[in-house]
Design an enzyme around this catalytic site. Sequence first.
Site, short mmCIF file in Angstrom:
data_model
loop_
_atom_site.label_atom_id
_atom_site.label_comp_id
_atom_site.label_asym_id
_atom_site.label_seq_id
_atom_site.Cartn_x
_atom_site.Cartn_y
_atom_site.Cartn_z
N ASP A 224 -30.34 -31.85 12.15
CA ASP A 224 -29.91 -30.73 12.99
C ASP A 224 -29.06 -31.27 14.14
O ASP A 224 -29.47 -31.26 15.30
CB ASP A 224 -31.12 -29.97 13.52
CG ASP A 224 -30.74 -28.71 14.29
OD1 ASP A 224 -29.61 -28.21 14.07
OD2 ASP A 224 -31.55 -28.23 15.10
N CYS B 75 -23.94 -26.51 13.48
CA CYS B 75 -23.81 -25.41 14.44
C CYS B 75 -22.38 -25.29 14.95
O CYS B 75 -22.14 -24.62 15.95
CB CYS B 75 -24.79 -25.59 15.60
SG CYS B 75 -24.49 -27.07 16.59
#
Length: 412
Positions: free
Chosen positions: A316, A356
């Site tokens: 992530d 992201c």
Amino acid sequence: MNRPRLVIAQGKEKAILRRHPWIFSGAVKRIEGEPQEGDLVDVVDARGQWMATGHYQDESIICKVLSFDTPDIDADFFRSRLRSAIDYRARLGFFNAKDTNVFRLVHAEGDYLPGLVADWYNGVLVLQAHSVGMHRMFPELVEILKEELKPYGLQSIFDKSSATVSSVSADGYLYGPEPLEHEITESGNRLLINFYEGQKTGFFIDQRENRKLVQELAKGHRLLNCFGYTGGFSLAALRGGADYVETVDISKKAIDLCNRNVELNFGSDAPHQGTVADVLKYLVGSGQCVVDSTRGQMLPTPHSPLPTPFTFIILDPPAFAKSHRSLQQGLKGYRSINQRAMEALPEGGLLMTFSCSQAVSKEDFQTMVFTAAMNAHRRVRIVRQLPHAMDHPVSIHHPEGEYLKGLLLEVE
């Protein structure tokens, strides 16, 4: 009402007619008046017909549109938009969820308030402006929010805009008590949030439903949480029954808080290790430092490809591609860490991987994963697509709002 005006060049109105909330400078034929950063401006077509009103910005996105329906942008306008956002979360049950008290309350364009993010942390509301114009509205917005959120137990309001608006020099409280740390609960896990030092608004709220999935899948796994920050995915894995969890992040402060969060939930003997390291260097075995949480020291450990055989890896990372100009370099970074993770996993291992970066499309992301799999000489199956949580709605007129791309993969 004598506002400055942006006159749109003939033939450049299509995006505005489709109600896209961003107006790019290339679509503007001329500017009438002398708007300053953050001023309200009216947007008109080549004939002078009003089309929209928004906040002026001295950058490529020259205007973030607040309204396509009325030029009257006043306190009643903002109250209506904020009330709509609050009611949406209330209908979804966020305010009275039994095991989670943190969620996004306002999601910028997704709630028709471009430039404004507001996150609810168990009674503390964190505001973050992404435009000068919206930050200038904070005094008025705070008064509205104090009234609208009183029934839900609002305690404090915090301004965390220093990283997103250059004219904001420091973050700080705008209303109520001023705790340095604040405790929240997500899916039964307790976490300490430091609003001053935390990333984003303090925590990565958008991953809540993906962390819940990890909690459901973690039993029996040895899990590596890369770019683990303060341990949200790690707590989910431990609660789900993982045999062992390691959290890796380059920030010692983040790992220190991660270790505290683990101890808060599972005690000092939890099967968890916090590691301060550059993730790419860690994955390729270029060295690492383990945090001894009992002594607050970073201890060197031997260099090795991966010190522990993991069966579940989470990637992530921060936004490697912050703009389209850095897209190819960003994709290269994503490809490197995904390839190494695939190489490290045993047959049947799980990889949960994310981007992201708004500049990275779903197609870009999936192509990157395909290339990483080919380079790693592994067969890979997509188990599930992983978007952001449902308190982050996306306007149909603004597909760029779907910024988080994620895949759960099985590596064969």
